[in-house]
Design a protein around this motif. Structure first.
Motif, PDB file in Angstrom:
ATOM      1  N   PRO A   1       0.730  -1.289  -0.082  1.00  0.00           N
ATOM      2  CA  PRO A   1      -0.084   0.070   0.026  1.00  0.00           C
ATOM      3  C   PRO A   1       0.863   1.336   0.046  1.00  0.00           C
ATOM      4  O   PRO A   1       0.615   2.266  -0.751  1.00  0.00           O
ATOM      5  N   GLY A   2       1.969   1.213   0.742  1.00  0.00           N
ATOM      6  CA  GLY A   2       2.770   2.571   0.727  1.00  0.00           C
ATOM      7  C   GLY A   2       3.465   2.334  -0.593  1.00  0.00           C
ATOM      8  O   GLY A   2       3.773   3.238  -1.062  1.00  0.00           O
ATOM      9  N   GLY A   3       4.346   1.267  -0.840  1.00  0.00           N
ATOM     10  CA  GLY A   3       4.958   0.831  -1.875  1.00  0.00           C
ATOM     11  C   GLY A   3       6.244   1.373  -2.013  1.00  0.00           C
ATOM     12  O   GLY A   3       6.734   1.210  -3.360  1.00  0.00           O
ATOM     13  N   HIS A   4       6.729   2.449  -1.541  1.00  0.00           N
ATOM     14  CA  HIS A   4       7.875   3.234  -2.103  1.00  0.00           C
ATOM     15  C   HIS A   4       9.055   3.374  -0.871  1.00  0.00           C
ATOM     16  O   HIS A   4       9.873   3.989  -1.013  1.00  0.00           O
ATOM     17  N   SER A   5       8.712   2.344   0.113  1.00  0.00           N
ATOM     18  CA  SER A   5       9.772   2.070   0.892  1.00  0.00           C
ATOM     19  C   SER A   5      10.104   3.251   1.974  1.00  0.00           C
ATOM     20  O   SER A   5      11.288   3.397   2.076  1.00  0.00           O
ATOM     21  N   ASP A   6       8.988   4.141   2.092  1.00  0.00           N
ATOM     22  CA  ASP A   6       9.477   5.451   2.764  1.00  0.00           C
ATOM     23  C   ASP A   6       8.441   5.952   3.955  1.00  0.00           C
ATOM     24  O   ASP A   6       8.502   7.029   4.557  1.00  0.00           O
ATOM     25  N   VAL A   7       7.657   4.800   4.177  1.00  0.00           N
ATOM     26  CA  VAL A   7       6.700   5.024   5.114  1.00  0.00           C
ATOM     27  C   VAL A   7       6.344   3.809   5.945  1.00  0.00           C
ATOM     28  O   VAL A   7       6.336   2.802   5.471  1.00  0.00           O
ATOM     29  N   LEU A   8       6.356   4.070   7.206  1.00  0.00           N
ATOM     30  CA  LEU A   8       5.754   2.812   8.056  1.00  0.00           C
ATOM     31  C   LEU A   8       4.408   3.143   8.432  1.00  0.00           C
ATOM     32  O   LEU A   8       3.943   4.121   9.052  1.00  0.00           O
ATOM     33  N   MET A   9       3.446   2.310   8.231  1.00  0.00           N
ATOM     34  CA  MET A   9       1.969   2.454   8.600  1.00  0.00           C
ATOM     35  C   MET A   9       1.148   1.068   8.673  1.00  0.00           C
ATOM     36  O   MET A   9       1.829   0.062   8.225  1.00  0.00           O
ATOM     37  N   GLY A  10       0.106   0.982   9.179  1.00  0.00           N
ATOM     38  CA  GLY A  10      -0.479  -0.214   9.289  1.00  0.00           C
ATOM     39  C   GLY A  10      -2.028   0.057   9.566  1.00  0.00           C
ATOM     40  O   GLY A  10      -2.442   1.484   9.744  1.00  0.00           O
ATOM     41  N   HIS A  11      -2.977  -1.048   9.388  1.00  0.00           N
ATOM     42  CA  HIS A  11      -4.433  -0.622   9.558  1.00  0.00           C
ATOM     43  C   HIS A  11      -4.938  -1.852  10.158  1.00  0.00           C
ATOM     44  O   HIS A  11      -4.629  -3.006  10.123  1.00  0.00           O
ATOM     45  N   VAL A  12      -6.339  -1.606  10.967  1.00  0.00           N
ATOM     46  CA  VAL A  12      -7.189  -2.556  11.348  1.00  0.00           C
ATOM     47  C   VAL A  12      -8.728  -2.398  10.715  1.00  0.00           C
ATOM     48  O   VAL A  12      -8.910  -1.173  10.706  1.00  0.00           O
ATOM     49  N   ALA A  13      -8.992  -3.629  10.333  1.00  0.00           N
ATOM     50  CA  ALA A  13     -10.241  -3.274   9.689  1.00  0.00           C
ATOM     51  C   ALA A  13     -11.164  -4.459  10.236  1.00  0.00           C
ATOM     52  O   ALA A  13     -10.902  -5.539  10.210  1.00  0.00           O
ATOM     53  N   SER A  14     -12.747  -4.061  10.569  1.00  0.00           N
ATOM     54  CA  SER A  14     -13.474  -4.986  11.035  1.00  0.00           C
ATOM     55  C   SER A  14     -14.910  -4.516  10.631  1.00  0.00           C
ATOM     56  O   SER A  14     -14.987  -3.319  10.776  1.00  0.00           O
ATOM     57  N   ARG A  15     -15.839  -5.409  10.728  1.00  0.00           N
ATOM     58  CA  ARG A  15     -17.320  -5.050  10.625  1.00  0.00           C
ATOM     59  C   ARG A  15     -17.971  -5.161  11.999  1.00  0.00           C
ATOM     60  O   ARG A  15     -19.134  -4.768  11.988  1.00  0.00           O
ATOM     61  N   ASP A  16     -17.208  -5.476  13.087  1.00  0.00           N
ATOM     62  CA  ASP A  16     -17.623  -5.596  14.532  1.00  0.00           C
ATOM     63  C   ASP A  16     -17.574  -4.160  15.078  1.00  0.00           C
ATOM     64  O   ASP A  16     -16.287  -3.981  15.432  1.00  0.00           O
ATOM     65  N   ALA A  17     -18.545  -3.700  15.302  1.00  0.00           N
ATOM     66  CA  ALA A  17     -18.608  -2.079  15.794  1.00  0.00           C
ATOM     67  C   ALA A  17     -17.769  -2.150  17.332  1.00  0.00           C
ATOM     68  O   ALA A  17     -17.270  -1.352  17.580  1.00  0.00           O
ATOM     69  N   ALA A  18     -18.412  -3.111  18.081  1.00  0.00           N
ATOM     70  CA  ALA A  18     -17.791  -3.214  19.474  1.00  0.00           C
ATOM     71  C   ALA A  18     -16.226  -3.575  19.417  1.00  0.00           C
ATOM     72  O   ALA A  18     -15.776  -2.931  20.182  1.00  0.00           O
ATOM     73  N   PHE A  19     -15.808  -4.202  18.594  1.00  0.00           N
ATOM     74  CA  PHE A  19     -14.338  -4.680  18.483  1.00  0.00           C
ATOM     75  C   PHE A  19     -13.723  -3.380  18.020  1.00  0.00           C
ATOM     76  O   PHE A  19     -12.790  -3.172  18.599  1.00  0.00           O
ATOM     77  N   MET A  20     -14.273  -2.449  17.234  1.00  0.00           N
ATOM     78  CA  MET A  20     -13.523  -1.561  16.393  1.00  0.00           C
ATOM     79  C   MET A  20     -13.609  -0.278  17.541  1.00  0.00           C
ATOM     80  O   MET A  20     -12.645   0.558  17.615  1.00  0.00           O
ATOM     81  N   GLU A  21     -14.495  -0.177  18.427  1.00  0.00           N
ATOM     82  CA  GLU A  21     -14.537   0.775  19.724  1.00  0.00           C
ATOM     83  C   GLU A  21     -13.223   0.533  20.351  1.00  0.00           C
ATOM     84  O   GLU A  21     -12.643   1.216  21.092  1.00  0.00           O
ATOM     85  N   GLU A  22     -13.032  -0.829  20.704  1.00  0.00           N
ATOM     86  CA  GLU A  22     -12.177  -1.297  21.784  1.00  0.00           C
ATOM     87  C   GLU A  22     -10.724  -0.893  20.993  1.00  0.00           C
ATOM     88  O   GLU A  22      -9.639  -0.485  21.780  1.00  0.00           O
TER      89      GLU A  22
END
Length: 369
Positions: free
Chosen positions: A199-220
């Motif tokens: 996703p970054g693709g250019h070896s110049d940034v550190l990033m990550g993400h979490v995705a879920s359809r569970d609303a309670a989990f995402m609140e946590e």
């Protein structure tokens, strides 16, 4: 790419333009602030402090949510995302299952920190994740294709079994991105990824993400990020947002090239035990074909020795000798140097966006020495 992926790619490019007022910048502005003007009492929807809100994050998360087709939260690295997902679920006394042949830092995190908090950590190979069942297991962490061995497990079957046993399934989809594999649609509860990679693709940034359809989990997860302080920098978020718009193009090019190069490496006299899920005779091919929309840009190849592997990597003018993967530059590394359970001559090759014939000529020359 599939018709759906094409539609997502088109929407991704134009997402920022939706709802702009006349005179607004088409490119995403970079908001660098720790404080907001906040007279009087706090109000819902009004930013209050830089550890909790930032418009640049929000724009990035909107783009990530679009391609994941689920709410997403950004983090300053893939491991920050994995940590947040684990700590949002796990408590003292829980039992969790982690792959022995997945990304090693996830195992280190579990062994060094979760175990000290009273969590029982069970490890199983990717191909044997179901052995022993999931009764009494709070969380199962999956990574497919496995990194670096490229074994592929049955996501739909495993996630269904975990859910039936009352557990939570988390899938690390770093190697594939949403344009190559969609774990949430295969039944996963949660997806995590290192956006440092393709996703970054250019070896110049550190990033990550979490995705879920569970609303309670995402609140946590959101609470963990705010309270623990594992927040992305706005500049890094801006950089990833910019890179995401070209991810479908880069990913397609990388996968196309990997398919060509893997087929040629399979016939090369210097190569042993080639692994690439896109090859018809690869042990993972049928499962990969069933659950992946592309076969990825990673290739595993074994050379006769550690020295041969190092000569190949260092002798190829179109390979970056580096850890990590997914960049526009093709890269390679000998994974045994990190303690992975692979042969000393095993090389993880990440195919970049170079013209495929030029890249192949350089690889072939380096292999022939």
């Amino acid at each position: 790419m599939s018709d759906r992926d094409d539609e997502l790619a088109a929407k991704l490019v134009h997402l920022r333009g939706e709802g702009l007022e006349k005179g607004d910048p088409l490119a995403l502005p970079l908001t660098l602030t720790s404080m907001y003007h906040l007279p009087g009492d706090p109000a819902p929807g009004v930013p209050g402090y830089g550890r909790a809100e930032n418009p640049t994050w929000e724009a990035l998360e909107a783009a990530l949510s679009l391609i994941e087709d689920a709410p997403a939260l950004a983090f300053p690295s893939g491991m920050a995302a994995i940590s947040a997902a684990l700590f949002a679920v796990v408590k003292a006394g829980d039992r969790i299952v982690i792959p022995t042949d997945g990304y090693y830092t996830t195992r280190l995190l579990a062994d060094r920190f979760l175990a000290k908090l009273g969590v029982t950590v069970v490890t199983r190979p990717t191909l044997d994740m179901a052995r022993g069942g999931f009764e009494g297991v709070a969380l199962v962490f999956l990574e497919t294709p496995s990194n670096p061995g490229l074994d592929v497990c049955d996501l739909a079957g495993l996630c269904e079994a975990v859910r039936a046993a009352g557990g939570v399934s988390i899938v690390d989809n770093t190697t594939m991105t949403p344009f190559g594999q969609r774990p949430l649609e295969l039944g996963a509860d949660v997806v995590v990824a290192s956006d440092t990679k393709a996703p970054g693709g250019h070896s110049d940034v550190l990033m990550g993400h979490v995705a879920s359809r569970d609303a309670a989990f995402m609140e946590e997860v959101a609470a963990w990020r705010k309270l623990a302080g594992g927040i992305p920098g706005p500049f890094e978020a801006w950089m990833l947002h910019r890179s995401l718009e070209t991810l479908p193009l880069r990913f397609e090019r990388m996968c196309d090239s990997a398919e060509v190069i893997a087929a040629r490496l399979a016939e090369h006299p210097a190569v042993r035990n080639l692994r690439y899920p896109g090859l018809a005779d690869d042990p993972a091919h049928l499962m990969a074909k069933a659950q992946m929309t592309r076969f990825g840009f990673l290739i595993g190849l074994e050379l006769e020795s550690a020295d041969a592997a190092e000569r190949f990597i260092n002798g190829c003018g179109l390979l970056a000798a580096a850890t990590s993967f997914g960049g526009v530059h093709s890269s390679a590394e000998r994974r045994a140097r990190w303690g992975d359970d692979v042969a000393e001559g095993f090389v993880r090759l990440s195919v970049g966006t170079e013209p495929v014939e030029a890249l192949w000529a350089a690889l072939d020359a380096a292999l022939r020495g």
